[in-house]
Design a protein around this motif. Structure first.
Motif, PDB file in Angstrom:
ATOM      1  N   ARG A 117      16.587 -83.559 118.156  1.00 51.25           N
ATOM      2  CA  ARG A 117      17.465 -82.433 117.835  1.00 51.25           C
ATOM      3  C   ARG A 117      18.569 -82.212 118.865  1.00 51.25           C
ATOM      4  NH1 ARG A 117      17.145 -78.406 114.066  1.00 51.25           N
ATOM      5  NH2 ARG A 117      18.094 -76.413 114.571  1.00 51.25           N
ATOM      6  N   GLN A 118      18.268 -82.478 120.103  1.00 51.58           N
ATOM      7  CA  GLN A 118      19.224 -82.206 121.171  1.00 51.58           C
ATOM      8  C   GLN A 118      20.524 -83.016 121.025  1.00 51.58           C
ATOM      9  OE1 GLN A 118      18.517 -79.609 122.673  1.00 51.58           O
ATOM     10  NE2 GLN A 118      20.495 -79.682 123.713  1.00 51.58           N
ATOM     11  N   ALA A 119      20.473 -84.095 120.223  1.00 56.56           N
ATOM     12  CA  ALA A 119      21.627 -84.985 120.110  1.00 56.56           C
ATOM     13  C   ALA A 119      22.726 -84.475 119.175  1.00 56.56           C
ATOM     14  CB  ALA A 119      21.154 -86.359 119.618  1.00 56.56           C
ATOM     15  N   TYR A 120      22.412 -83.493 118.327  1.00 54.51           N
ATOM     16  CA  TYR A 120      23.388 -83.086 117.308  1.00 54.51           C
ATOM     17  C   TYR A 120      24.414 -82.097 117.868  1.00 54.51           C
ATOM     18  CZ  TYR A 120      20.001 -85.225 114.283  1.00 54.51           C
ATOM     19  OH  TYR A 120      19.157 -86.131 113.722  1.00 54.51           O
ATOM     20  N   VAL A 121      25.666 -82.354 117.571  1.00 60.15           N
ATOM     21  CA  VAL A 121      26.742 -81.456 117.987  1.00 60.15           C
ATOM     22  C   VAL A 121      27.501 -80.986 116.742  1.00 60.15           C
ATOM     23  CG1 VAL A 121      28.881 -81.240 119.302  1.00 60.15           C
ATOM     24  CG2 VAL A 121      26.989 -82.588 120.217  1.00 60.15           C
ATOM     25  N   VAL A 122      27.696 -79.690 116.639  1.00 63.63           N
ATOM     26  CA  VAL A 122      28.460 -79.121 115.527  1.00 63.63           C
ATOM     27  C   VAL A 122      29.638 -78.349 116.126  1.00 63.63           C
ATOM     28  CG1 VAL A 122      28.402 -77.550 113.554  1.00 63.63           C
ATOM     29  CG2 VAL A 122      26.358 -78.860 114.145  1.00 63.63           C
ATOM     30  N   VAL A 123      30.833 -78.668 115.684  1.00 70.08           N
ATOM     31  CA  VAL A 123      32.022 -77.964 116.167  1.00 70.08           C
ATOM     32  C   VAL A 123      32.657 -77.229 114.990  1.00 70.08           C
ATOM     33  CG1 VAL A 123      34.248 -78.159 117.332  1.00 70.08           C
ATOM     34  CG2 VAL A 123      32.407 -79.734 117.920  1.00 70.08           C
ATOM     35  N   ILE A 124      32.828 -75.921 115.155  1.00 72.40           N
ATOM     36  CA  ILE A 124      33.462 -75.099 114.121  1.00 72.40           C
ATOM     37  C   ILE A 124      34.934 -74.919 114.486  1.00 72.40           C
ATOM     38  CG2 ILE A 124      33.499 -72.834 113.002  1.00 72.40           C
ATOM     39  CD1 ILE A 124      30.522 -72.536 113.820  1.00 72.40           C
ATOM     40  N   LYS A 125      35.815 -75.301 113.580  1.00 79.28           N
ATOM     41  CA  LYS A 125      37.254 -75.115 113.786  1.00 79.28           C
ATOM     42  C   LYS A 125      37.712 -73.984 112.873  1.00 79.28           C
ATOM     43  CE  LYS A 125      37.789 -79.005 116.221  1.00 79.28           C
ATOM     44  NZ  LYS A 125      38.339 -79.096 117.563  1.00 79.28           N
ATOM     45  N   GLU A 126      38.357 -73.004 113.444  1.00 81.21           N
ATOM     46  CA  GLU A 126      38.835 -71.858 112.673  1.00 81.21           C
ATOM     47  C   GLU A 126      40.341 -71.998 112.438  1.00 81.21           C
ATOM     48  OE1 GLU A 126      36.178 -68.207 113.699  1.00 81.21           O
ATOM     49  OE2 GLU A 126      36.802 -69.063 115.609  1.00 81.21           O
ATOM     50  N   ASN A 127      40.725 -72.063 111.179  1.00 84.60           N
ATOM     51  CA  ASN A 127      42.120 -72.316 110.833  1.00 84.60           C
ATOM     52  C   ASN A 127      42.747 -71.086 110.174  1.00 84.60           C
ATOM     53  OD1 ASN A 127      42.324 -75.429 111.251  1.00 84.60           O
ATOM     54  ND2 ASN A 127      40.392 -75.119 110.165  1.00 84.60           N
ATOM     55  N   LEU A 128      43.945 -70.751 110.610  1.00 82.16           N
ATOM     56  CA  LEU A 128      44.668 -69.616 110.030  1.00 82.16           C
ATOM     57  C   LEU A 128      45.106 -69.942 108.601  1.00 82.16           C
ATOM     58  CD1 LEU A 128      46.904 -68.681 113.085  1.00 82.16           C
ATOM     59  CD2 LEU A 128      44.791 -67.571 112.313  1.00 82.16           C
ATOM     60  N   PRO A 129      45.193 -68.916 107.739  1.00 81.28           N
ATOM     61  CA  PRO A 129      45.604 -69.168 106.345  1.00 81.28           C
ATOM     62  C   PRO A 129      47.037 -69.693 106.224  1.00 81.28           C
ATOM     63  CG  PRO A 129      45.316 -66.800 106.776  1.00 81.28           C
ATOM     64  CD  PRO A 129      44.798 -67.524 107.985  1.00 81.28           C
ATOM     65  N   GLU A 130      47.811 -69.584 107.265  1.00 82.13           N
ATOM     66  CA  GLU A 130      49.171 -70.150 107.207  1.00 82.13           C
ATOM     67  C   GLU A 130      49.176 -71.633 107.606  1.00 82.13           C
ATOM     68  OE1 GLU A 130      50.967 -67.573 110.281  1.00 82.13           O
ATOM     69  OE2 GLU A 130      51.551 -69.468 111.225  1.00 82.13           O
ATOM     70  N   ASN A 131      48.013 -72.157 108.007  1.00 84.17           N
ATOM     71  CA  ASN A 131      47.937 -73.559 108.428  1.00 84.17           C
ATOM     72  C   ASN A 131      47.128 -74.434 107.478  1.00 84.17           C
ATOM     73  OD1 ASN A 131      49.574 -73.293 110.628  1.00 84.17           O
ATOM     74  ND2 ASN A 131      47.931 -72.958 112.098  1.00 84.17           N
ATOM     75  N   VAL A 132      46.736 -73.870 106.364  1.00 87.24           N
ATOM     76  CA  VAL A 132      45.940 -74.644 105.405  1.00 87.24           C
ATOM     77  C   VAL A 132      46.601 -74.577 104.035  1.00 87.24           C
ATOM     78  CG1 VAL A 132      43.691 -74.933 104.307  1.00 87.24           C
ATOM     79  CG2 VAL A 132      43.832 -74.068 106.656  1.00 87.24           C
ATOM     80  N   GLY A 133      46.765 -75.735 103.437  1.00 89.83           N
ATOM     81  CA  GLY A 133      47.291 -75.797 102.083  1.00 89.83           C
ATOM     82  C   GLY A 133      46.232 -76.336 101.134  1.00 89.83           C
ATOM     83  N   VAL A 134      46.122 -75.698  99.994  1.00 91.86           N
ATOM     84  CA  VAL A 134      45.239 -76.190  98.931  1.00 91.86           C
ATOM     85  C   VAL A 134      46.102 -76.344  97.682  1.00 91.86           C
ATOM     86  CG1 VAL A 134      43.211 -75.689  97.502  1.00 91.86           C
ATOM     87  CG2 VAL A 134      43.208 -75.061  99.928  1.00 91.86           C
ATOM     88  N   GLY A 135      46.032 -77.494  97.081  1.00 91.33           N
ATOM     89  CA  GLY A 135      46.856 -77.738  95.895  1.00 91.33           C
ATOM     90  C   GLY A 135      48.343 -77.648  96.178  1.00 91.33           C
ATOM     91  N   GLY A 136      48.724 -77.924  97.419  1.00 96.74           N
ATOM     92  CA  GLY A 136      50.142 -77.951  97.770  1.00 96.74           C
ATOM     93  C   GLY A 136      50.722 -76.604  98.165  1.00 96.74           C
ATOM     94  N   GLU A 137      49.860 -75.598  98.261  1.00 96.89           N
ATOM     95  CA  GLU A 137      50.311 -74.236  98.536  1.00 96.89           C
ATOM     96  C   GLU A 137      49.529 -73.677  99.727  1.00 96.89           C
ATOM     97  OE1 GLU A 137      51.236 -70.659  95.314  1.00 96.89           O
ATOM     98  OE2 GLU A 137      49.405 -71.835  95.207  1.00 96.89           O
TER      99      GLU A 137
END
Lengths: 64, 64, 64, 64, 64, 64
Positions: E36-56
């Motif tokens: 278990r000690q080997a697993y690393v999880v990194v959470i990246k928090e992205n602003l809604p102005e930096n993510v596009g879905v369906g081109g928007e």
């Protein structure tokens, strides 16, 4: 963690990978001062048809 | 830099990759106004058994 | 999926981000022929002190 | 989006991938409360000669 | 390693992050059978102005 | 390209970043034998509440 992902062309020689991982880990150990066992380096090998530089595939640049 | 990593399904046709890299680079050049030579685009081709959408592998969705 | 991660310098103007995301999505839609709603583009804004080109931080290159 | 990229060793059994994708998606759905269809999980399978832990390639550690 | 990078919207509640990391690690431990000690999880928090879905951009979709 | 993404904790001292980027680039230059100007290193600074090791957030481990 810290983790490193290296995206480059294929590396044929295992010894080159061995040294690359060792030296990148050395550099990180100096910077982060975390126990050596924590560093992970992942080498990604990308085909020249899957990488574009300046808008052009590497496979096309190599032909020129 | 700027760098782009595209994670998608495999692309069989080299010409499609060529156009994708060109057009993504065109879009970035307009946004960042950095000399064209600086942009790197990496295409990652993922098998349908290695991608899950909505909690289900693509390879399973395709069978339905 | 397909997903794109763009690592570049900060973009101040929201309209530039809007166009970048639209045009990158247009390019992908042409390449992958998957319904438009599936494409995700994430823009990562990196400080000039966190990016090195040619072994040198951008913040140091800009001073020259 | 949200998107997950998992970098690990190869997984031989498709059923293991199926469960991994399902359970990671379950965990995200609880955290983000976004419709399930939006989550994408990509599994990257890395050879032991391409991953270093503690400055040493996994392929070399396994021999010991 | 294995490492996970999660790209999603910001998460305000620390307890939500705590559970997300625990459950994603549980899922990976079942799949990879590595300590278990080997697993690393990194959470990246992205602003809604930096993510596009369906081109928007998400920031534009939310206004609608 | 080659490109490196380093995910680690925050680094307060600019000089540490400077040396890290230089040394990682040195290591890559030896491995890939591509002109130095082509290497890009991006340092990502992650808060201890956004990273989990062994299923536990770093912010919680530090309290112990």
């Amino acid at each position: 963690m810290p983790n490193v992902i290296i995206d480059g062309p294929p590396i044929k020689d295992l010894e080159v990978k061995r040294i690359l991982v060792k030296e990148v880990t050395d550099a990180m150990e100096k910077a982060y001062k975390i126990p050596r066992q924590a560093y992970v380096v992942v080498i990604k090998e990308n085909l020249p048809e899957n990488v574009g530089v300046g808008g052009e595939l590497i496979i096309d640049r190599e032909k020129k």
